[in-house]
Scaffold this motif. Sequence first.
Motif, PDB file in Angstrom:
ATOM      1  N   VAL A   1       0.831  -1.196   0.000  1.00  0.00           N
ATOM      2  CA  VAL A   1       0.000   0.000   0.000  1.00  0.00           C
ATOM      3  C   VAL A   1       0.873   1.257   0.000  1.00  0.00           C
ATOM      4  O   VAL A   1       0.605   2.219  -0.729  1.00  0.00           O
ATOM      5  CB  VAL A   1      -0.962  -0.010   1.213  1.00  0.00           C
ATOM      6  CG1 VAL A   1      -1.727   1.294   1.324  1.00  0.00           C
ATOM      7  CG2 VAL A   1      -1.903  -1.201   1.107  1.00  0.00           C
ATOM      8  N   GLU A   2       1.940   1.250   0.801  1.00  0.00           N
ATOM      9  CA  GLU A   2       2.854   2.394   0.824  1.00  0.00           C
ATOM     10  C   GLU A   2       3.475   2.618  -0.553  1.00  0.00           C
ATOM     11  O   GLU A   2       3.583   3.762  -1.011  1.00  0.00           O
ATOM     12  CB  GLU A   2       3.939   2.184   1.882  1.00  0.00           C
ATOM     13  CG  GLU A   2       3.401   2.243   3.302  1.00  0.00           C
ATOM     14  CD  GLU A   2       4.397   1.770   4.348  1.00  0.00           C
ATOM     15  OE1 GLU A   2       5.399   1.094   3.995  1.00  0.00           O
ATOM     16  OE2 GLU A   2       4.167   2.060   5.542  1.00  0.00           O
TER      17      GLU A   2
ATOM     18  N   ILE B   1       0.914   4.178  -2.861  1.00  0.00           N
ATOM     19  CA  ILE B   1       0.768   5.612  -2.599  1.00  0.00           C
ATOM     20  C   ILE B   1       1.970   6.378  -3.148  1.00  0.00           C
ATOM     21  O   ILE B   1       1.818   7.442  -3.764  1.00  0.00           O
ATOM     22  CB  ILE B   1       0.556   5.873  -1.095  1.00  0.00           C
ATOM     23  CG1 ILE B   1      -0.779   5.264  -0.647  1.00  0.00           C
ATOM     24  CG2 ILE B   1       0.607   7.370  -0.778  1.00  0.00           C
ATOM     25  CD1 ILE B   1      -0.961   5.197   0.859  1.00  0.00           C
ATOM     26  N   ASP B   2       3.176   5.846  -2.926  1.00  0.00           N
ATOM     27  CA  ASP B   2       4.382   6.496  -3.471  1.00  0.00           C
ATOM     28  C   ASP B   2       4.312   6.605  -4.990  1.00  0.00           C
ATOM     29  O   ASP B   2       4.624   7.653  -5.561  1.00  0.00           O
ATOM     30  CB  ASP B   2       5.642   5.726  -3.077  1.00  0.00           C
ATOM     31  CG  ASP B   2       6.070   5.992  -1.641  1.00  0.00           C
ATOM     32  OD1 ASP B   2       5.666   7.022  -1.066  1.00  0.00           O
ATOM     33  OD2 ASP B   2       6.815   5.158  -1.090  1.00  0.00           O
ATOM     34  N   ASN B   3       3.922   5.525  -5.655  1.00  0.00           N
ATOM     35  CA  ASN B   3       3.813   5.547  -7.111  1.00  0.00           C
ATOM     36  C   ASN B   3       2.752   6.535  -7.575  1.00  0.00           C
ATOM     37  O   ASN B   3       2.935   7.230  -8.575  1.00  0.00           O
ATOM     38  CB  ASN B   3       3.493   4.146  -7.655  1.00  0.00           C
ATOM     39  CG  ASN B   3       4.655   3.198  -7.493  1.00  0.00           C
ATOM     40  OD1 ASN B   3       5.798   3.597  -7.357  1.00  0.00           O
ATOM     41  ND2 ASN B   3       4.348   1.909  -7.480  1.00  0.00           N
TER      42      ASN B   3
ATOM     43  N   MET C   1      -0.654   9.292   3.125  1.00  0.00           N
ATOM     44  CA  MET C   1       0.073   8.096   3.545  1.00  0.00           C
ATOM     45  C   MET C   1      -0.463   7.584   4.890  1.00  0.00           C
ATOM     46  O   MET C   1      -0.764   6.392   5.044  1.00  0.00           O
ATOM     47  CB  MET C   1       1.568   8.373   3.634  1.00  0.00           C
ATOM     48  CG  MET C   1       2.401   7.165   4.014  1.00  0.00           C
ATOM     49  SD  MET C   1       2.350   5.794   2.832  1.00  0.00           S
ATOM     50  CE  MET C   1       3.523   6.370   1.611  1.00  0.00           C
ATOM     51  N   VAL C   2      -0.600   8.454   5.863  1.00  0.00           N
ATOM     52  CA  VAL C   2      -1.048   8.034   7.189  1.00  0.00           C
ATOM     53  C   VAL C   2      -2.507   7.571   7.150  1.00  0.00           C
ATOM     54  O   VAL C   2      -2.847   6.500   7.666  1.00  0.00           O
ATOM     55  CB  VAL C   2      -0.856   9.160   8.234  1.00  0.00           C
ATOM     56  CG1 VAL C   2      -1.493   8.796   9.564  1.00  0.00           C
ATOM     57  CG2 VAL C   2       0.631   9.460   8.415  1.00  0.00           C
TER      58      VAL C   2
ATOM     59  N   VAL D   1      -6.368   0.860   5.573  1.00  0.00           N
ATOM     60  CA  VAL D   1      -6.062  -0.504   5.132  1.00  0.00           C
ATOM     61  C   VAL D   1      -5.727  -1.380   6.341  1.00  0.00           C
ATOM     62  O   VAL D   1      -6.175  -2.526   6.436  1.00  0.00           O
ATOM     63  CB  VAL D   1      -4.919  -0.523   4.088  1.00  0.00           C
ATOM     64  CG1 VAL D   1      -4.458  -1.944   3.795  1.00  0.00           C
ATOM     65  CG2 VAL D   1      -5.359   0.179   2.815  1.00  0.00           C
ATOM     66  N   ASN D   2      -4.962  -0.861   7.270  1.00  0.00           N
ATOM     67  CA  ASN D   2      -4.635  -1.600   8.487  1.00  0.00           C
ATOM     68  C   ASN D   2      -5.913  -1.986   9.236  1.00  0.00           C
ATOM     69  O   ASN D   2      -6.057  -3.121   9.698  1.00  0.00           O
ATOM     70  CB  ASN D   2      -3.709  -0.761   9.369  1.00  0.00           C
ATOM     71  CG  ASN D   2      -3.151  -1.536  10.531  1.00  0.00           C
ATOM     72  OD1 ASN D   2      -2.764  -2.688  10.392  1.00  0.00           O
ATOM     73  ND2 ASN D   2      -3.117  -0.907  11.688  1.00  0.00           N
TER      74      ASN D   2
END
Length: 151
Positions: free
Chosen positions: A18-19, A22-24, A40-41, A47-48
């Motif tokens: 997932v990170e 988001i970066d992409n 991001m947070v 998702v968590n």
Amino acid sequence: MKQVKIQIPSLVENIRVVESFIDNSKDTFHIEDDIYGNIMVAVTEAVNNAIRHGNKFDKDKNVFLSLEVEKDRVKFEVEDEGEGFDYTNLLDPTAPENIENPGGRGIFLIRHLADEVDFQKDGRNVQLTFLLPATQETALNGATNAAATSN
């Protein structure tokens, strides 16, 4: 409008996927640093929650994550395969009697970091909207024309 979707098994280690997603997305759609941290947070927390509380760590159940980009906003949608929950009746984690509780802050954080939060499907689906600064709309329009789309 452009949309990108992924699906992950309910394993906590998939938060890294997932990170990266988001970066992409930040790179592809030129999302400014000002809102990148909030995204991001909030999205990783959603998702968590889907993995832990919605799907109860059942690796045979998936979490679905999508990103929809429009000229003035980005919207992430997180959906699990759990039973849902009562999102209208949550404890306030800032209340004195709840300060010491180790959990219960995820949705509070999400609601404060996203510009709009909307729950659907008895709480199994959450949509997080982040408004883009007006200066970013021009850059975003160019990026969405060049980006690949998957529906």
